[in-house]
Scaffold this motif. Structure first.
Motif, mmCIF file in Angstrom:
data_model
loop_
_atom_site.group_PDB
_atom_site.id
_atom_site.type_symbol
_atom_site.label_atom_id
_atom_site.label_comp_id
_atom_site.label_asym_id
_atom_site.label_seq_id
_atom_site.Cartn_x
_atom_site.Cartn_y
_atom_site.Cartn_z
ATOM 1 N N VAL A 219 4.346 10.469 1.218
ATOM 2 C CA VAL A 219 3.004 9.948 0.930
ATOM 3 C C VAL A 219 2.992 8.431 1.054
ATOM 4 O O VAL A 219 2.076 7.849 1.652
ATOM 5 C CB VAL A 219 2.539 10.397 -0.473
ATOM 6 C CG1 VAL A 219 1.274 9.676 -0.888
ATOM 7 C CG2 VAL A 219 2.310 11.902 -0.499
ATOM 8 N N GLY A 220 4.009 7.773 0.519
ATOM 9 C CA GLY A 220 4.107 6.317 0.620
ATOM 10 C C GLY A 220 4.248 5.848 2.051
ATOM 11 O O GLY A 220 3.632 4.856 2.458
ATOM 12 N N LEU A 221 5.039 6.566 2.830
ATOM 13 C CA LEU A 221 5.192 6.225 4.242
ATOM 14 C C LEU A 221 3.872 6.383 4.982
ATOM 15 O O LEU A 221 3.475 5.520 5.772
ATOM 16 C CB LEU A 221 6.266 7.105 4.887
ATOM 17 C CG LEU A 221 6.569 6.840 6.351
ATOM 18 C CD1 LEU A 221 7.177 5.454 6.516
ATOM 19 C CD2 LEU A 221 7.507 7.900 6.894
ATOM 20 N N GLY A 222 3.166 7.460 4.699
ATOM 21 C CA GLY A 222 1.853 7.665 5.327
ATOM 22 C C GLY A 222 0.852 6.591 4.936
ATOM 23 O O GLY A 222 0.088 6.107 5.769
ATOM 24 N N TRP B 188 0.833 -1.206 0.000
ATOM 25 C CA TRP B 188 0.000 0.000 0.000
ATOM 26 C C TRP B 188 0.865 1.253 0.000
ATOM 27 O O TRP B 188 0.536 2.253 -0.639
ATOM 28 C CB TRP B 188 -0.955 0.006 1.184
ATOM 29 C CG TRP B 188 -2.204 -0.758 0.909
ATOM 30 C CD1 TRP B 188 -2.601 -1.914 1.494
ATOM 31 C CD2 TRP B 188 -3.226 -0.429 -0.046
ATOM 32 N NE1 TRP B 188 -3.787 -2.322 0.950
ATOM 33 C CE2 TRP B 188 -4.198 -1.437 0.017
ATOM 34 C CE3 TRP B 188 -3.385 0.611 -0.949
ATOM 35 C CZ2 TRP B 188 -5.340 -1.425 -0.793
ATOM 36 C CZ3 TRP B 188 -4.517 0.614 -1.757
ATOM 37 C CH2 TRP B 188 -5.480 -0.392 -1.671
ATOM 38 N N GLY B 189 1.974 1.216 0.712
ATOM 39 C CA GLY B 189 2.908 2.338 0.683
ATOM 40 C C GLY B 189 3.495 2.544 -0.705
ATOM 41 O O GLY B 189 3.623 3.679 -1.182
ATOM 42 N N LEU B 190 3.832 1.451 -1.368
ATOM 43 C CA LEU B 190 4.355 1.526 -2.728
ATOM 44 C C LEU B 190 3.307 2.089 -3.684
ATOM 45 O O LEU B 190 3.616 2.912 -4.544
ATOM 46 C CB LEU B 190 4.822 0.144 -3.180
ATOM 47 C CG LEU B 190 5.510 0.056 -4.530
ATOM 48 C CD1 LEU B 190 6.812 0.861 -4.504
ATOM 49 C CD2 LEU B 190 5.792 -1.387 -4.879
ATOM 50 N N VAL B 191 2.067 1.662 -3.532
ATOM 51 C CA VAL B 191 0.982 2.186 -4.366
ATOM 52 C C VAL B 191 0.809 3.685 -4.133
ATOM 53 O O VAL B 191 0.639 4.461 -5.079
ATOM 54 C CB VAL B 191 -0.338 1.420 -4.088
ATOM 55 C CG1 VAL B 191 -1.534 2.140 -4.679
ATOM 56 C CG2 VAL B 191 -0.250 0.012 -4.637
ATOM 57 N N GLY B 192 0.854 4.126 -2.895
ATOM 58 C CA GLY B 192 0.739 5.550 -2.597
ATOM 59 C C GLY B 192 1.877 6.346 -3.201
ATOM 60 O O GLY B 192 1.669 7.418 -3.782
ATOM 61 N N ALA C 295 -2.115 1.927 6.447
ATOM 62 C CA ALA C 295 -2.576 0.567 6.153
ATOM 63 C C ALA C 295 -2.280 -0.378 7.304
ATOM 64 O O ALA C 295 -3.117 -1.213 7.666
ATOM 65 C CB ALA C 295 -1.924 0.059 4.872
ATOM 66 N N SER C 296 -1.093 -0.247 7.899
ATOM 67 C CA SER C 296 -0.756 -1.159 8.993
ATOM 68 C C SER C 296 -1.593 -0.887 10.238
ATOM 69 O O SER C 296 -1.870 -1.804 11.013
ATOM 70 C CB SER C 296 0.734 -1.069 9.330
ATOM 71 O OG SER C 296 1.036 0.190 9.889
ATOM 72 N N LEU C 297 -2.006 0.366 10.440
ATOM 73 C CA LEU C 297 -2.826 0.690 11.607
ATOM 74 C C LEU C 297 -4.306 0.367 11.389
ATOM 75 O O LEU C 297 -4.995 -0.042 12.318
ATOM 76 C CB LEU C 297 -2.679 2.172 11.959
ATOM 77 C CG LEU C 297 -1.315 2.607 12.485
ATOM 78 C CD1 LEU C 297 -1.294 4.112 12.695
ATOM 79 C CD2 LEU C 297 -0.967 1.884 13.759
ATOM 80 N N LEU C 298 -4.781 0.566 10.165
ATOM 81 C CA LEU C 298 -6.209 0.386 9.908
ATOM 82 C C LEU C 298 -6.607 -1.034 9.511
ATOM 83 O O LEU C 298 -7.758 -1.412 9.687
ATOM 84 C CB LEU C 298 -6.659 1.352 8.807
ATOM 85 C CG LEU C 298 -6.706 2.814 9.201
ATOM 86 C CD1 LEU C 298 -7.064 3.664 7.998
ATOM 87 C CD2 LEU C 298 -7.701 3.033 10.318
ATOM 88 N N GLU C 299 -5.672 -1.805 8.982
ATOM 89 C CA GLU C 299 -6.032 -3.146 8.507
ATOM 90 C C GLU C 299 -6.621 -4.041 9.589
ATOM 91 O O GLU C 299 -7.654 -4.691 9.356
ATOM 92 C CB GLU C 299 -4.834 -3.813 7.842
ATOM 93 C CG GLU C 299 -5.198 -5.142 7.219
ATOM 94 C CD GLU C 299 -4.030 -5.797 6.519
ATOM 95 O OE1 GLU C 299 -4.255 -6.853 5.926
ATOM 96 O OE2 GLU C 299 -2.913 -5.270 6.572
ATOM 97 N N PRO C 300 -6.044 -4.127 10.803
ATOM 98 C CA PRO C 300 -6.665 -4.983 11.823
ATOM 99 C C PRO C 300 -8.067 -4.511 12.208
ATOM 100 O O PRO C 300 -8.956 -5.335 12.434
ATOM 101 C CB PRO C 300 -5.714 -4.879 13.015
ATOM 102 C CG PRO C 300 -4.425 -4.416 12.456
ATOM 103 C CD PRO C 300 -4.760 -3.601 11.254
ATOM 104 N N ARG C 301 -8.266 -3.201 12.257
ATOM 105 C CA ARG C 301 -9.597 -2.677 12.598
ATOM 106 C C ARG C 301 -10.612 -2.998 11.518
ATOM 107 O O ARG C 301 -11.746 -3.377 11.817
ATOM 108 C CB ARG C 301 -9.530 -1.168 12.806
ATOM 109 C CG ARG C 301 -8.752 -0.776 14.022
ATOM 110 C CD ARG C 301 -8.734 0.705 14.193
ATOM 111 N NE ARG C 301 -7.923 1.071 15.343
ATOM 112 C CZ ARG C 301 -7.690 2.295 15.720
ATOM 113 N NH1 ARG C 301 -8.202 3.303 15.041
ATOM 114 N NH2 ARG C 301 -6.946 2.541 16.773
#
Length: 81
Positions: A56-59, A21-25, A64-70
């Protein structure tokens, strides 16, 4: 836990997903900057675009890593209803 077996070699699927997801961003931002430069005029240099794209990629990766489990828990909860 993601259910990934600890005995096997490789990257954790959630870490891989966040990286992708970071790469896509990162790449999406660069495409947008390039498209704007083709239509109007360059607003930033290539080095500036790469630096902002990295942010942007880092964000996107951190988000993604914070929101995926939720989101996964929310989707599992919806299946129960």
């Amino acid at each position: 836990m993601s259910g990934y077996p600890s005995g096997t070699m490789g990257i954790d699927p959630r870490a891989k997903s966040a990286f992708l997801w970071g790469l896509v961003g990162f790449l999406s931002f660069l495409v947008l900057v390039q498209g704007y430069a083709l239509l109007v005029e360059p607003i930033v240099t290539i080095a500036q675009a790469l630096a902002v794209g990295a942010l942007v990629g880092l964000g996107a990766g951190v988000g993604a890593s914070l929101l995926e489990p939720r989101l996964a828990a929310r989707a599992a909860h919806r299946d129960d209803e």
